[in-house]
Every structure is written in structure tokens, then in C-alpha cells.
Design a protein around this motif. Structure first.
Motif, PDB file in Angstrom:
ATOM      1  N   ALA A  18      -1.154   3.372  -2.759  1.00  0.00           N
ATOM      2  CA  ALA A  18      -1.239   4.872  -2.898  1.00  0.00           C
ATOM      3  C   ALA A  18      -0.043   5.954  -3.122  1.00  0.00           C
ATOM      4  O   ALA A  18       1.291   4.971  -3.628  1.00  0.00           O
ATOM      5  N   ALA A  19       0.171   6.771  -4.204  1.00  0.00           N
ATOM      6  CA  ALA A  19       1.162   6.983  -4.688  1.00  0.00           C
ATOM      7  C   ALA A  19       1.923   6.249  -5.158  1.00  0.00           C
ATOM      8  O   ALA A  19       3.013   6.686  -4.294  1.00  0.00           O
ATOM      9  N   ASN A  20       1.702   5.227  -6.057  1.00  0.00           N
ATOM     10  CA  ASN A  20       2.800   4.377  -6.890  1.00  0.00           C
ATOM     11  C   ASN A  20       2.963   3.716  -5.913  1.00  0.00           C
ATOM     12  O   ASN A  20       4.527   3.979  -5.498  1.00  0.00           O
ATOM     13  N   ARG A  24       0.987   2.756   1.830  1.00  0.00           N
ATOM     14  CA  ARG A  24      -0.249   1.300   2.189  1.00  0.00           C
ATOM     15  C   ARG A  24      -0.859   1.325   3.334  1.00  0.00           C
ATOM     16  O   ARG A  24      -0.859   2.415   4.397  1.00  0.00           O
ATOM     17  N   ALA A  25      -2.174   1.131   2.861  1.00  0.00           N
ATOM     18  CA  ALA A  25      -4.122   1.780   3.439  1.00  0.00           C
ATOM     19  C   ALA A  25      -4.018   0.860   3.187  1.00  0.00           C
ATOM     20  O   ALA A  25      -5.014  -0.339   2.713  1.00  0.00           O
ATOM     21  N   PHE A  26      -5.476   0.372   4.898  1.00  0.00           N
ATOM     22  CA  PHE A  26      -6.397  -0.864   5.258  1.00  0.00           C
ATOM     23  C   PHE A  26      -7.609   0.081   5.443  1.00  0.00           C
ATOM     24  O   PHE A  26      -7.165   1.409   6.108  1.00  0.00           O
ATOM     25  N   ALA A  27      -9.281  -0.138   4.927  1.00  0.00           N
ATOM     26  CA  ALA A  27      -9.921   0.614   6.002  1.00  0.00           C
ATOM     27  C   ALA A  27     -11.201  -0.349   6.107  1.00  0.00           C
ATOM     28  O   ALA A  27     -10.750  -1.363   5.284  1.00  0.00           O
ATOM     29  N   PHE A 183      -9.592   2.920  10.434  1.00  0.00           N
ATOM     30  CA  PHE A 183      -8.724   2.744   9.379  1.00  0.00           C
ATOM     31  C   PHE A 183      -7.168   2.707   9.653  1.00  0.00           C
ATOM     32  O   PHE A 183      -6.709   2.964  10.382  1.00  0.00           O
ATOM     33  N   ILE A 184      -6.145   2.384   8.639  1.00  0.00           N
ATOM     34  CA  ILE A 184      -4.978   2.258   9.095  1.00  0.00           C
ATOM     35  C   ILE A 184      -4.031   3.237   7.516  1.00  0.00           C
ATOM     36  O   ILE A 184      -3.822   1.997   7.070  1.00  0.00           O
ATOM     37  N   ILE A 185      -3.489   3.717   7.809  1.00  0.00           N
ATOM     38  CA  ILE A 185      -2.160   4.692   6.318  1.00  0.00           C
ATOM     39  C   ILE A 185      -0.754   4.084   7.289  1.00  0.00           C
ATOM     40  O   ILE A 185      -0.496   4.694   8.213  1.00  0.00           O
TER      41      ILE A 185
END
Length: 299
Positions: A18-20, A24-27, A183-185
Motif C-alpha cells: 500500500a501507499a506505493n 507491506r501487508a498480509f491477511a 493480519f500483519i501490516i
């Protein structure tokens, strides 16, 4: 059930940025793998919730690793009645694990399963074996012993990556798993103040992962709620499952480790022995012939 969830009967992890690329994110949705773990180990509701949260985190963190042979181990050692949790995962999000005392029963706390009380005060250890001479190992204190916050603290302290971790396991009255996921962000080093504060604001709106899972939200929908307003880009999805690679040969190593004298005594008693894999509770039987062969080999 949304059509998105309907296509995916299996558990899976969504990976996104996200946000260019500042985030990084995981769900993940992990109901089936947590239910499998519960069935294998016969865990009580609070033990299932604790193990399920760590299995979910393990699956996601496993999927963050780069190489096929990379292995991750998460160990929680607390002084509570649960007696510790061990989870291992590979980079394909195959995950397995067990708790010290699967039968632990505790009264609910604020209407929820008391995972923190079951775990108690102690340490979280993360070991990553990436094929180097020495595996990486990081250790932090348990902050709340509710697991998600402890991992948030671990990422910030041991890996210096500002992160937010949410994990949830919801049980039915009949002790089957109703929902599980999380999730992990993570913020990349170049994330701007603006991006960080926007995401912090989003996270404040999410009081409970379990509540969102209970509404039937898919991993994609979880990430949309958390990051939809900062340019969420889903990169891929990966299946995850409870999987143990044990075999009679592997478990034999445990038999060898009891020592020759003990094995000889078992032979003298003339009875087949049963040894269970700690991770998946599969029972392996060793006949007198097997035991004699093991003694021969260990000379």
C-alpha cells in the motif's frame, strides 16, 4: 458469504502493498488449519485459541520468507497453565504446532477466552533457519501474552520493523472453530509520517479482528478496511494448511534418543511401543523387530 470467500474453501493468505510500497501487508483466513490442529491435539477452547493465533501468525510469517528451504519456529514459553506453545512454518505457509497442556480450562475473561491467563508471563522466541551457518534468533518479553501484541512488540524490538499484528480465533459452543485469521501490516523504512498516521487512524477503527472475522470478512476485505484509503494493491494469494512432514523414520530419531539401555528394556518387555509425533499427534508403532534394528543401527 461473499462470492470472494465462496471461491476459497481452503485457508489462504493475501499478500499486498500500500501507499506505493511504503507498506507491506498480509491477511489470512485459517479456520480449517486451526480446526485440524484442534482435532489432532484435542485442545480445549482456550488452548485452541492460543495455538490458533500462533499458527496463524506462523503461516503469515512463513510466507514472508524467501527461499524454499527456509524454516520458521515460534516459541512461547510462559508460566501459565498452558505450558508453552511451539509452531513451525515453511515459506509455503505449511504450518504445524502444539501446546504443552492441551486440556487447560480457564474461566472467560471479559466474556472472552483468557489466552493471556493461559499463557502467563514469559518469553516469545522467533527462530529463522535460512540455510546459513547460524539460524537467526530473536527473543522478547511477552507484553500481554495475548500473542498479537507480543508479536507487534517483537517486530519493533528485534527486527526494528514497526508493525501491527491482529489475530483472532472464534469458537462455537460445541468447541469447533467458527472463524480464525489475522493480519500483519508493516511499515517500510521510507514510510512517510502521513502514511503512518493514516494507518494508525485506520487501526483505531478496528477494535477486534475476531469481530470482523465473525462478520465473514475475507482477508481481502480485512486489508481493504485497514488500507483501502492508502492505495492498497493486492499482489498475490497463497494457500496455507496444517501440514506435518513426520514419518516413521523421522520419529525413530526420538526413539534412538532415549538411549540403548532403555530400548533394550523395551525389547526385554516384549511389547510393541507407540511413539507420537509432538507436532501432529500421529502415532507410530515400533515392533520388537524395529527396536532391535534401531539398537543395531545405533551401535
Amino acid at each position: 458469504m461473499s462470492s470472494e470467500t465462496a471461491n476459497h474453501k481452503n485457508d489462504y493468505i493475501v499478500r499486498a502493498t500500500a501507499a506505493n510500497g511504503q507498506v507491506r501487508a498480509f491477511a489470512a483466513t485459517t479456520r480449517n488449519l486451526v480446526e485440524t490442529a484442534k482435532e489432532r491435539h484435542g485442545t480445549s477452547p482456550v488452548a485452541t485459541a492460543a495455538l490458533g493465533r500462533l499458527l496463524t501468525a506462523g503461516a503469515i510469517m512463513g510466507s514472508m520468507m524467501k527461499n524454499d528451504t527456509d524454516m520458521l519456529t515460534l516459541m512461547i514459553r510462559g508460566d501459565g497453565p498452558l505450558g508453552g506453545i511451539t509452531v513451525t512454518a515453511d515459506s509455503h505457509a505449511n504450518v504445524k504446532g502444539y501446546v504443552g497442556n492441551p486440556d487447560v480450562m480457564l474461566p472467560p475473561k471479559n466474556g472472552k477466552l483468557d489466552v493471556g491467563g493461559a499463557v502467563g508471563i514469559g518469553l516469545l522466541q522467533v527462530i529463522k533457519d535460512m540455510g546459513l551457518k547460524e539460524p537467526y534468533s530473536g527473543q522478547t518479553m511477552l507484553v500481554t501474552s495475548e500473542i498479537a501484541e507480543d508479536l507487534t512488540y517483537y517486530f519493533a524490538n528485534s527486527e526494528q520493523v514497526p508493525s501491527s499484528v491482529g489475530l483472532g480465533v472464534l469458537m462455537e459452543k460445541d468447541n469447533t472453530v467458527r472463524r480464525a485469521g489475522g493480519f500483519i501490516i508493516q511499515m517500510m523504512p521510507f514510510a512517510t509520517e502521513e502514511t503512518i498516521s493514516q494507518i494508525e487512524e485506520n487501526l483505531k477503527q478496528v477494535t477486534s479482528v475476531t469481530a470482523l472475522l465473525d462478520q465473514g470478512k475475507s482477508p481481502e476485505e480485512l486489508l481493504t478496511i485497514l488500507l483501502g484509503n492508502v492505495g492498497l494493491e493486492i499482489t498475490d494469494t497463497i494457500d496455507t494448511q496444517f501440514y506435518c512432514n513426520c514419518s516413521k523414520e523421522r520419529v525413530e530419531q526420538a526413539v534412538v534418543s532415549v538411549g540403548r539401555k532403555e530400548i533394550q528394556e523395551m525389547i526385554n518387555e516384549g511389547e510393541t511401543i507407540e511413539v507420537k509425533c509432538q507436532f501432529c499427534n500421529t502415532a507410530y508403532h515400533y515392533t520388537i523387530e524395529d527396536l532391535k534394528r534401531i539398537i543395531q543401527r545405533s551401535r
